[in-house]
Design an enzyme around this catalytic site. Structure first.
Site, PDB file in Angstrom:
ATOM      1  N   SER A 253      90.068 -28.158 -57.985  1.00 41.64           N
ATOM      2  CA  SER A 253      89.088 -28.243 -59.123  1.00 41.64           C
ATOM      3  C   SER A 253      88.113 -27.495 -59.131  1.00 41.64           C
ATOM      4  O   SER A 253      87.745 -26.843 -58.172  1.00 41.64           O
ATOM      5  CB  SER A 253      88.447 -29.870 -59.089  1.00 41.64           C
ATOM      6  OG  SER A 253      86.907 -30.187 -59.993  1.00 41.64           O
TER       7      SER A 253
ATOM      8  N   TYR B  10      84.872 -36.222 -52.198  1.00 46.44           N
ATOM      9  CA  TYR B  10      86.104 -34.988 -53.704  1.00 46.44           C
ATOM     10  C   TYR B  10      85.605 -33.507 -53.928  1.00 46.44           C
ATOM     11  O   TYR B  10      86.879 -32.869 -53.499  1.00 46.44           O
ATOM     12  CB  TYR B  10      85.668 -35.448 -54.999  1.00 46.44           C
ATOM     13  CG  TYR B  10      86.636 -34.732 -56.359  1.00 46.44           C
ATOM     14  CD1 TYR B  10      87.983 -35.831 -56.019  1.00 46.44           C
ATOM     15  CD2 TYR B  10      86.666 -33.928 -56.809  1.00 46.44           C
ATOM     16  CE1 TYR B  10      88.736 -35.129 -57.134  1.00 46.44           C
ATOM     17  CE2 TYR B  10      87.189 -33.370 -57.780  1.00 46.44           C
ATOM     18  CZ  TYR B  10      87.917 -34.080 -58.391  1.00 46.44           C
ATOM     19  OH  TYR B  10      89.473 -33.530 -59.072  1.00 46.44           O
TER      20      TYR B  10
END
Length: 257
Positions: free
Chosen positions: A138, A148
């Site tokens: 990401s 994350y």
């Protein structure tokens, strides 16, 4: 006929990879937690494209799930030519608001599963002298945004390091770093998306086309859109302290609601 194994195949980016690869004539091994959705997906892709679609139900947050996919990747009688490590999720809340069990579950899916499945896939690929792995990370990997972002930064660093180690073997590895994509990801995490500007959203099918083109070019990192490439250029130049503040404010604006 080559075979691709896709984790998290029933929705979002994983489903887009499945559609594209089936259309290109690849047989598939579809991996996710929901058996019924997997079977429906496999039937649709088989009927539409005439390919073979194998179903493998596995939860990559569990040891048995990772082991079952490792075993399939290591089956040299049924070789896998392309692995797409796409399974992943987000947690709603800031650090210390998310339970440690959920934080560790994320690390197991984003890091341990990616490590083990990449190893299981690339060992026979190296012996055959060909193959590819796409590890979905990401753009969050490049900004300080909690567990994350940290887990996706690990995916990027691991993939690029492994790609260097396997250079010259015929095995290609690439980290894919998308931005916001219309998937079930945010809904599952309870994250609001109404405030995210329209220009920041990417189309999953176009993203996959760009990613596969980058893999064919031998790139080890793919940021598949000019808008996000420009943003990442700014990120590289920004001081870390300033970047952390901006990232935190953006997370409150565009993150969990």
């Amino acid at each position: 006929m080559t075979t691709a194994l896709i984790t998290g195949s029933t929705a979002g980016i994983g489903a887009a990879f499945a559609r594209r690869l089936a259309a290109d004539g690849h047989d598939l091994v579809l991996v996710a937690r929901d058996t019924q959705r997997l079977q429906e997906q496999a039937t649709e892709l088989h009927d539409r494209h005439g390919i073979e679609a194998e179903v493998l139900t596995a939860d990559l947050a569990e040891e048995d799930g990772i082991s079952s996919v490792e075993k399939r990747l290591g089956d040299r009688r049924r070789p896998v030519d392309l692995l797409v490590n796409n399974a992943g999720f987000g947690n709603k809340g800031r650090f210390l608001e998310v339970s440690m069990a959920d934080e560790l579950r994320m690390l197991k899916v984003h890091c341990e599963a990616v490590l083990r499945l990449t190893a299981a896939a690339t060992a026979p690929m190296r012996d055959r002298g060909r193959g590819g792995v796409v590890n979905v990370a990401s753009v969050a990997a490049f900004v300080p945004r909690g567990t994350y972002g940290a887990s996706k930064a690990w995916v990027v660093q691991f993939t690029q390091g492994a790609a260097r180690d396997l250079a010259g073997t015929g095995v290609r590895l690439m980290a894919l770093c998308p931005g916001f994509v219309r998937t079930e990801f945010h809904e599952r995490a309870g994250m609001g998306t109404d405030n995210i500007p329209r220009w920041m959203w990417l189309d999953a099918d176009k993203l996959v086309s760009s990613a596969l083109a980058d893999l064919a070019r031998g790139r080890t990192l793919s940021v598949p859109d000019p808008r996000y490439k420009a943003l990442m250029g700014v990120v590289k130049l920004a001081p870390r302290g300033l970047l952390g503040g901006v990232s935190s404010r953006a997370g409150r604006k565009y993150g969990p609601k």
